[in-house]
Design a protein around this motif. Sequence first.
Motif, short mmCIF file in Angstrom:
data_model
loop_
_atom_site.label_atom_id
_atom_site.label_comp_id
_atom_site.label_asym_id
_atom_site.label_seq_id
_atom_site.Cartn_x
_atom_site.Cartn_y
_atom_site.Cartn_z
N GLN A 185 0.81 -1.22 0.00
CA GLN A 185 0.00 0.00 0.00
C GLN A 185 0.85 1.27 0.00
O GLN A 185 0.34 2.37 -0.18
N GLU A 202 -1.65 4.31 0.20
CA GLU A 202 -2.91 4.38 -0.54
C GLU A 202 -3.71 3.12 -0.22
O GLU A 202 -3.26 2.00 -0.51
N LEU A 203 -4.89 3.31 0.35
CA LEU A 203 -5.67 2.18 0.86
C LEU A 203 -6.73 1.74 -0.13
O LEU A 203 -7.15 2.50 -1.01
N PRO A 204 -7.20 0.50 0.00
CA PRO A 204 -8.23 0.01 -0.92
C PRO A 204 -9.53 0.79 -0.77
O PRO A 204 -9.83 1.36 0.28
N ALA A 205 -10.33 0.82 -1.85
CA ALA A 205 -11.63 1.49 -1.84
C ALA A 205 -12.57 0.71 -2.74
O ALA A 205 -12.14 -0.01 -3.65
N GLU A 207 -14.99 -0.22 -5.74
CA GLU A 207 -14.81 0.09 -7.16
C GLU A 207 -15.55 1.38 -7.53
O GLU A 207 -16.71 1.58 -7.16
N GLU A 209 -14.70 4.34 -6.50
CA GLU A 209 -14.40 5.39 -5.52
C GLU A 209 -12.90 5.66 -5.48
O GLU A 209 -12.08 4.77 -5.76
N GLN A 210 -12.54 6.87 -5.13
CA GLN A 210 -11.14 7.25 -5.03
C GLN A 210 -10.50 6.57 -3.82
O GLN A 210 -11.08 6.54 -2.74
N LYS A 211 -9.31 6.07 -4.02
CA LYS A 211 -8.61 5.40 -2.92
C LYS A 211 -8.12 6.44 -1.91
O LYS A 211 -7.45 7.41 -2.30
N PRO A 212 -8.43 6.25 -0.64
CA PRO A 212 -7.96 7.22 0.36
C PRO A 212 -6.47 7.07 0.64
O PRO A 212 -5.92 5.98 0.53
N ARG A 213 -5.85 8.16 1.00
CA ARG A 213 -4.43 8.13 1.36
C ARG A 213 -4.26 8.48 2.83
O ARG A 213 -5.02 9.28 3.38
N LYS A 214 -3.26 7.84 3.43
CA LYS A 214 -2.92 8.15 4.82
C LYS A 214 -1.43 8.40 4.92
O LYS A 214 -0.62 7.71 4.28
#
Length: 254
Positions: A185, A202-205, A207, A209-214
């Motif tokens: 990730q 970058e985390l899963p999301a 289908e 949807e935008q992948k969230p980042r941490k």
Amino acid sequence: MAEDKTTRDRRRPRSAGAQARERRRRSKHARRRWAFVAVLAVVAAWAVLFFFPVLTVKNVDVQGAKNADVQQVSEASGVGQQSNMLRLDTEQVARNVAPTPWVKKVTVSRSWPSTVTIKITEHEAVGVLDEGGETSLIDRDGKVFLKGPAPEGAVPFTKVKDGDTRALAAGAAAVDALQPENRKQLVEVAAPNAEAVEMTFELPAPEGEQKPRKVVYFGAAEQLTEKAEAVRVVLQREQPTWNVSNPAMPTARD
């Protein structure tokens, strides 16, 4: 007239013990002669094998190559077809291969009767550094080992000052410590100095949807196992920014 005593002694048959000793003496001499002949035969055979092309190389087997070019490794070795297997200098072959791109460690051995085996251990590229438009690959020890395109799994290293090898080493150690699922990730490592490593995931999301980042502030390359576990935990929480420099007490950051 009576025979002379000395003459009678000469004609007297030898005792059984004397005959046995004579047989042992002759047998011992025979064994020595055959042993000498055998040694000469071995030396002659070895000389023929060593100085004449009897046992020759027919195959160069390169093992362990994933990113390295097998043909390039084989050519760099200097081992040609019909090279004498006995006269082959395996240490020199290893020295020839060592500078080849991606090669970190190399061992060379003979696989009789006609194969030379070259086993290589490659550098593992954990990061890639953009240096004025030219990309440099960074291994798990934080060393730049090759100029070229980034392979799969190597993440960009950013904010690294020119020549800051300690920052590179700290960033590489932090990446190497991550658990496999978190490493997949990871999308960026910022290392402005060796005490301030920061990683972006970058985390899963679902289908579409935008992948969230941490963003996780890792800090220095110490307590690596504990910090890697803290990263795993905080990535499952809602806040987008975390500080795990004290892995016993991760905190959300504004």
